[in-house]
Motif scaffolding. Structure first.
Motif, PDB file in Angstrom:
ATOM      1  N   THR A   1    -105.771-107.348 -63.610  1.00  0.00           N
ATOM      2  CA  THR A   1    -104.687-107.815 -64.491  1.00  0.00           C
ATOM      3  C   THR A   1    -103.369-107.097 -64.182  1.00  0.00           C
ATOM      4  O   THR A   1    -103.343-105.872 -64.058  1.00  0.00           O
ATOM      5  N   VAL A   2    -102.305-107.881 -64.084  1.00  0.00           N
ATOM      6  CA  VAL A   2    -100.972-107.305 -63.894  1.00  0.00           C
ATOM      7  C   VAL A   2    -100.320-107.174 -65.274  1.00  0.00           C
ATOM      8  O   VAL A   2    -100.394-108.089 -66.097  1.00  0.00           O
ATOM      9  N   ARG A   3     -99.691-106.011 -65.504  1.00  0.00           N
ATOM     10  CA  ARG A   3     -99.141-105.709 -66.831  1.00  0.00           C
ATOM     11  C   ARG A   3     -97.646-105.425 -66.787  1.00  0.00           C
ATOM     12  O   ARG A   3     -97.121-105.037 -65.748  1.00  0.00           O
TER      13      ARG A   3
ATOM     14  N   TYR B   1    -108.748-117.507 -55.838  1.00  0.00           N
ATOM     15  CA  TYR B   1    -108.363-116.246 -56.481  1.00  0.00           C
ATOM     16  C   TYR B   1    -108.123-116.444 -57.967  1.00  0.00           C
ATOM     17  O   TYR B   1    -107.360-117.337 -58.361  1.00  0.00           O
ATOM     18  N   PHE B   2    -108.771-115.594 -58.783  1.00  0.00           N
ATOM     19  CA  PHE B   2    -108.668-115.710 -60.246  1.00  0.00           C
ATOM     20  C   PHE B   2    -108.375-114.346 -60.862  1.00  0.00           C
ATOM     21  O   PHE B   2    -108.880-113.322 -60.394  1.00  0.00           O
ATOM     22  N   GLY B   3    -107.587-114.345 -61.939  1.00  0.00           N
ATOM     23  CA  GLY B   3    -107.212-113.100 -62.591  1.00  0.00           C
ATOM     24  C   GLY B   3    -108.246-112.639 -63.607  1.00  0.00           C
ATOM     25  O   GLY B   3    -108.790-113.439 -64.370  1.00  0.00           O
ATOM     26  N   LEU B   4    -108.492-111.330 -63.627  1.00  0.00           N
ATOM     27  CA  LEU B   4    -109.442-110.772 -64.598  1.00  0.00           C
ATOM     28  C   LEU B   4    -108.870-110.711 -66.008  1.00  0.00           C
ATOM     29  O   LEU B   4    -109.580-110.376 -66.944  1.00  0.00           O
ATOM     30  N   LYS B   5    -107.591-111.031 -66.159  1.00  0.00           N
ATOM     31  CA  LYS B   5    -107.062-111.155 -67.521  1.00  0.00           C
ATOM     32  C   LYS B   5    -107.882-112.201 -68.266  1.00  0.00           C
ATOM     33  O   LYS B   5    -108.126-112.093 -69.458  1.00  0.00           O
ATOM     34  N   ASP B   6    -108.314-113.224 -67.517  1.00  0.00           N
ATOM     35  CA  ASP B   6    -109.193-114.245 -68.083  1.00  0.00           C
ATOM     36  C   ASP B   6    -110.610-113.975 -67.566  1.00  0.00           C
ATOM     37  O   ASP B   6    -111.167-114.745 -66.779  1.00  0.00           O
ATOM     38  N   ALA B   7    -111.177-112.862 -68.001  1.00  0.00           N
ATOM     39  CA  ALA B   7    -112.446-112.391 -67.420  1.00  0.00           C
ATOM     40  C   ALA B   7    -113.595-113.355 -67.733  1.00  0.00           C
ATOM     41  O   ALA B   7    -114.501-113.531 -66.919  1.00  0.00           O
TER      42      ALA B   7
ATOM     43  N   LEU C   1     -94.786-119.470 -63.376  1.00  0.00           N
ATOM     44  CA  LEU C   1     -95.342-118.331 -62.636  1.00  0.00           C
ATOM     45  C   LEU C   1     -94.716-116.992 -63.023  1.00  0.00           C
ATOM     46  O   LEU C   1     -93.521-116.917 -63.309  1.00  0.00           O
ATOM     47  N   HIS C   2     -95.548-115.967 -63.026  1.00  0.00           N
ATOM     48  CA  HIS C   2     -95.091-114.600 -63.299  1.00  0.00           C
ATOM     49  C   HIS C   2     -95.780-113.656 -62.313  1.00  0.00           C
ATOM     50  O   HIS C   2     -96.519-114.128 -61.422  1.00  0.00           O
ATOM     51  N   GLU C   3     -95.586-112.361 -62.486  1.00  0.00           N
ATOM     52  CA  GLU C   3     -96.111-111.404 -61.493  1.00  0.00           C
ATOM     53  C   GLU C   3     -97.635-111.423 -61.397  1.00  0.00           C
ATOM     54  O   GLU C   3     -98.192-111.036 -60.373  1.00  0.00           O
ATOM     55  N   GLY C   4     -98.311-111.849 -62.468  1.00  0.00           N
ATOM     56  CA  GLY C   4     -99.770-111.978 -62.401  1.00  0.00           C
ATOM     57  C   GLY C   4    -100.150-113.014 -61.351  1.00  0.00           C
ATOM     58  O   GLY C   4    -100.985-112.765 -60.470  1.00  0.00           O
ATOM     59  N   HIS C   5     -99.524-114.197 -61.457  1.00  0.00           N
ATOM     60  CA  HIS C   5     -99.779-115.245 -60.458  1.00  0.00           C
ATOM     61  C   HIS C   5     -99.370-114.768 -59.065  1.00  0.00           C
ATOM     62  O   HIS C   5    -100.052-115.034 -58.070  1.00  0.00           O
ATOM     63  N   GLN C   6     -98.235-114.041 -59.020  1.00  0.00           N
ATOM     64  CA  GLN C   6     -97.736-113.570 -57.719  1.00  0.00           C
ATOM     65  C   GLN C   6     -98.751-112.658 -57.035  1.00  0.00           C
ATOM     66  O   GLN C   6     -98.907-112.690 -55.825  1.00  0.00           O
ATOM     67  N   LYS C   7     -99.438-111.837 -57.852  1.00  0.00           N
ATOM     68  CA  LYS C   7    -100.436-110.941 -57.252  1.00  0.00           C
ATOM     69  C   LYS C   7    -101.580-111.749 -56.620  1.00  0.00           C
ATOM     70  O   LYS C   7    -102.061-111.422 -55.532  1.00  0.00           O
ATOM     71  N   LEU C   8    -101.991-112.816 -57.315  1.00  0.00           N
ATOM     72  CA  LEU C   8    -103.048-113.660 -56.748  1.00  0.00           C
ATOM     73  C   LEU C   8    -102.561-114.288 -55.441  1.00  0.00           C
ATOM     74  O   LEU C   8    -103.301-114.357 -54.448  1.00  0.00           O
ATOM     75  N   LEU C   9    -101.295-114.741 -55.448  1.00  0.00           N
ATOM     76  CA  LEU C   9    -100.734-115.362 -54.234  1.00  0.00           C
ATOM     77  C   LEU C   9    -100.644-114.344 -53.093  1.00  0.00           C
ATOM     78  O   LEU C   9    -100.950-114.662 -51.942  1.00  0.00           O
TER      79      LEU C   9
ATOM     80  N   THR D   1    -103.309-122.590 -60.884  1.00  0.00           N
ATOM     81  CA  THR D   1    -102.551-122.104 -62.045  1.00  0.00           C
ATOM     82  C   THR D   1    -102.061-123.278 -62.892  1.00  0.00           C
ATOM     83  O   THR D   1    -102.143-124.428 -62.474  1.00  0.00           O
ATOM     84  N   MET D   2    -101.505-122.921 -64.048  1.00  0.00           N
ATOM     85  CA  MET D   2    -100.831-123.924 -64.886  1.00  0.00           C
ATOM     86  C   MET D   2     -99.314-123.768 -64.766  1.00  0.00           C
ATOM     87  O   MET D   2     -98.564-124.307 -65.579  1.00  0.00           O
ATOM     88  N   GLY D   3     -98.867-122.990 -63.780  1.00  0.00           N
ATOM     89  CA  GLY D   3     -97.427-122.870 -63.542  1.00  0.00           C
ATOM     90  C   GLY D   3     -96.747-121.888 -64.481  1.00  0.00           C
ATOM     91  O   GLY D   3     -97.403-121.076 -65.135  1.00  0.00           O
TER      92      GLY D   3
ATOM     93  N   ALA E   1    -100.260-107.412 -70.999  1.00  0.00           N
ATOM     94  CA  ALA E   1    -100.687-108.245 -69.867  1.00  0.00           C
ATOM     95  C   ALA E   1     -99.681-109.372 -69.682  1.00  0.00           C
ATOM     96  O   ALA E   1     -99.290-110.029 -70.652  1.00  0.00           O
ATOM     97  N   LYS E   2     -99.256-109.586 -68.441  1.00  0.00           N
ATOM     98  CA  LYS E   2     -98.314-110.677 -68.159  1.00  0.00           C
ATOM     99  C   LYS E   2     -98.977-112.002 -68.506  1.00  0.00           C
ATOM    100  O   LYS E   2    -100.155-112.205 -68.195  1.00  0.00           O
ATOM    101  N   SER E   3     -98.223-112.861 -69.153  1.00  0.00           N
ATOM    102  CA  SER E   3     -98.752-114.178 -69.516  1.00  0.00           C
ATOM    103  C   SER E   3     -97.603-115.156 -69.668  1.00  0.00           C
ATOM    104  O   SER E   3     -96.520-114.780 -70.149  1.00  0.00           O
TER     105      SER E   3
HETATM  106  P1  AMP Z   1    -102.772-119.659 -65.844  1.00  0.00           P
HETATM  107  O1  AMP Z   1    -101.576-120.245 -65.169  1.00  0.00           O
HETATM  108  O2  AMP Z   1    -102.479-118.910 -67.079  1.00  0.00           O
HETATM  109  O3  AMP Z   1    -103.888-120.672 -65.989  1.00  0.00           O
HETATM  110  O4  AMP Z   1    -103.336-118.559 -64.838  1.00  0.00           O
HETATM  111  C1  AMP Z   1    -103.622-118.874 -63.499  1.00  0.00           C
HETATM  112  C2  AMP Z   1    -104.363-117.718 -62.882  1.00  0.00           C
HETATM  113  O5  AMP Z   1    -103.550-116.543 -62.963  1.00  0.00           O
HETATM  114  C3  AMP Z   1    -105.673-117.396 -63.594  1.00  0.00           C
HETATM  115  O6  AMP Z   1    -106.655-117.042 -62.627  1.00  0.00           O
HETATM  116  C4  AMP Z   1    -105.298-116.215 -64.444  1.00  0.00           C
HETATM  117  O7  AMP Z   1    -106.384-115.369 -64.753  1.00  0.00           O
HETATM  118  C5  AMP Z   1    -104.307-115.507 -63.547  1.00  0.00           C
HETATM  119  N1  AMP Z   1    -103.466-114.610 -64.345  1.00  0.00           N
HETATM  120  C6  AMP Z   1    -102.743-114.923 -65.452  1.00  0.00           C
HETATM  121  N2  AMP Z   1    -102.132-113.821 -65.948  1.00  0.00           N
HETATM  122  C7  AMP Z   1    -102.484-112.802 -65.128  1.00  0.00           C
HETATM  123  C8  AMP Z   1    -102.174-111.398 -65.106  1.00  0.00           C
HETATM  124  N3  AMP Z   1    -101.395-110.835 -66.018  1.00  0.00           N
HETATM  125  N4  AMP Z   1    -102.712-110.650 -64.118  1.00  0.00           N
HETATM  126  C9  AMP Z   1    -103.515-111.201 -63.172  1.00  0.00           C
HETATM  127  N5  AMP Z   1    -103.831-112.513 -63.133  1.00  0.00           N
HETATM  128  C10 AMP Z   1    -103.327-113.303 -64.098  1.00  0.00           C
END
Ligand code: AMP
Length: 281
Positions: free
Chosen positions: A175-177, A145-151, A33-41, A29-31, A183-185
Motif C-alpha cells: 500500500t502506498v500512503r 498487479y494488484f494493491g494490498l490496500k484491497d487485500a 490515478l494516484h501514486e498507489g496506481h503509479q506504483k503498480l504501473l 484500475t477504475m481510473g 492510504a492513497k485512494s
Molecule cells: P481502484 O482504481 O481503486 O480499483 O484500484 C486499482 C488498483 O490499485 C487495485 O489493485 C488497488 O488495490 C490498487 N491501489 C489502490 N490504492 C492503492 C494504494 N494506496 N497503494 C497501492 N495500491 C493501491
C-alpha cells in the motif's frame, strides 16, 4: 501510448504481442490515478516489455446505494499520468462494450466473501470477479498487479485465477500512503478538510493494533477493541468494521498466530475508506 476502446482490437493487439515473444504486465484500475496506481504501473514497467492499464468504473461491483455515479473520473489527467509511467496501452471501454445487453453469465465468488467488504457490500466481489474474468481474457497478461490496500480483493482474485486456471500470475503490491499515513485512494477527494485531518488516525489505529500484537497480545477481541477505541476517539467517522482474520484464507481466529490481517472500514460523510495491515505473528 495508445488508447483502445474495443475489446476485439485489444485482443488482436495482445495476440500479436504474445506471438512476438514479448511479455505483458497488466494493471486493472477504475481510473482517477494516484501514486498507489503509479506504483503498480512502475512494478509492471520494470518487469515487462508491454504494460497495459485498464480504466473502467465497473458498475457490477457497486451496490444500489453506492457511489458508482459520482465515482471520480478524469481521463485526460489519467492519460498524462499513464504516459509518464510508460504505459503502452490504456484499455478504456464503455459499459456497453463490457456488458452488452445480451450477457448471460456472471461469476460468483463462494469463499472469503462472508467477511469484511464482502459482507458490507453484497455482490461486490462477484462484480470484481466477473470484470476481471473479462479483462484477463481481453488483455491476456503474463502477470497482473494488484494493491494490498484491497487485500481481500487480492485473496479473492488469487482464488479466481487458481480455480479457473487463468494462465497468469497475480502480483500483490504494498500500500502506498500519504506522508501522514493515510492510504492513497481515489475516494480521498471526498473528505472534508476536517475529515481529511482525522483520516490519518485510521492508519494510526492499525499501527496501535499491530504494536499490541507485536508486544504479545494474542487475543483478537482485545486488539480489535483497542483499534475501535482509537478510531472512535480520534475521528467523526462511523465504523463499518474492525476485524482480524487469517490471511489469505480470511477465517476467524480464536488466537492470533500465523499470517493475519487486521482490517478496517470507516464511513465519513461522503467516502467510505478501507485500510489494513498484514502481520506475521
Ligand atoms: P481502484 O482504481 O481503486 O480499483 O484500484 C486499482 C488498483 O490499485 C487495485 O489493485 C488497488 O488495490 C490498487 N491501489 C489502490 N490504492 C492503492 C494504494 N494506496 N497503494 C497501492 N495500491 C493501491
Amino acid at each position: 501510448m495508445n488508447i483502445i476502446t474495443s475489446a476485439k482490437e485489444m485482443q488482436s493487439l495482445v495476440s500479436e504481442i504474445r506471438t512476438s515473444g514479448k511479455s505483458i504486465g497488466f494493471v486493472p484500475t477504475m481510473g482517477y490515478l494516484h501514486e498507489g496506481h503509479q506504483k503498480l504501473l512502475n512494478e509492471a514497467r520494470s518487469h515487462h516489455d508491454i504494460v497495459v492499464l485498464s480504466i473502467f468504473v465497473n458498475p457490477l461491483q457497486f451496490g444500489p446505494n453506492e457511489d458508482f455515479d459520482r465515482y471520480p473520473r478524469d481521463i485526460e489527467r489519467d492519460e498524462k499520468i499513464a504516459k509518464e509511467a510508460g504505459v503502452d496501452y490504456i484499455f478504456y471501454p464503455t459499459v456497453q462494450e463490457m456488458y452488452p445487453n445480451d450477457m448471460s453469465v456472471k461469476v460468483m465468488v463462494t469463499d472469503r466473501t462472508d467477511v469484511l467488504c464482502g459482507k458490507s457490500r453484497p455482490g461486490h466481489f462477484d462484480g470484481v470477479a466477473t470484470v476481471l474474468t473479462k479483462l484477463f481474457h481481453i488483455v491476456m497478461p503474463h502477470k497482473a498487479y494488484f494493491g494490498l490496500k484491497d487485500a481481500q480483493q487480492v485473496a479473492v482474485v488469487e482464488g479466481l485465477v487458481r480455480d479457473f486456471n487463468f494462465p497468469l500470475e497475480i502480483v500483490p503490491v504494498e500500500t502506498v500512503r500519504e506522508e501522514d499515513g493515510l492510504a492513497k485512494s481515489s475516494r480521498n477527494v471526498y473528505l472534508s478538510e476536517k475529515e481529511r485531518f482525522e483520516a490519518k488516525e485510521l492508519y494510526q489505529s492499525l499501527l496501535k493494533g499491530k504494536e499490541l500484537i507485536e508486544n504479545g497480545e494474542h487475543n483478537p477481541a482485545k486488539v480489535m477493541e483497542a483499534v475501535r477505541k482509537h478510531i472512535q476517539e480520534h475521528t467523526s467517522g462511523e465504523i463499518d468494521y474492525v476485524e482480524i482474520y487469517s490471511y489469505p484464507e480470511l477465517k476467524k481466529l480464536e488466537e492470533l498466530k500465523g499470517k493475519i490481517i487486521l482490517a478496517i472500514a470507516v464511513k465519513f460523510t461522503k467516502a467510505r475508506l478501507i485500510d489494513n495491515v498484514i502481520i506475521n505473528v
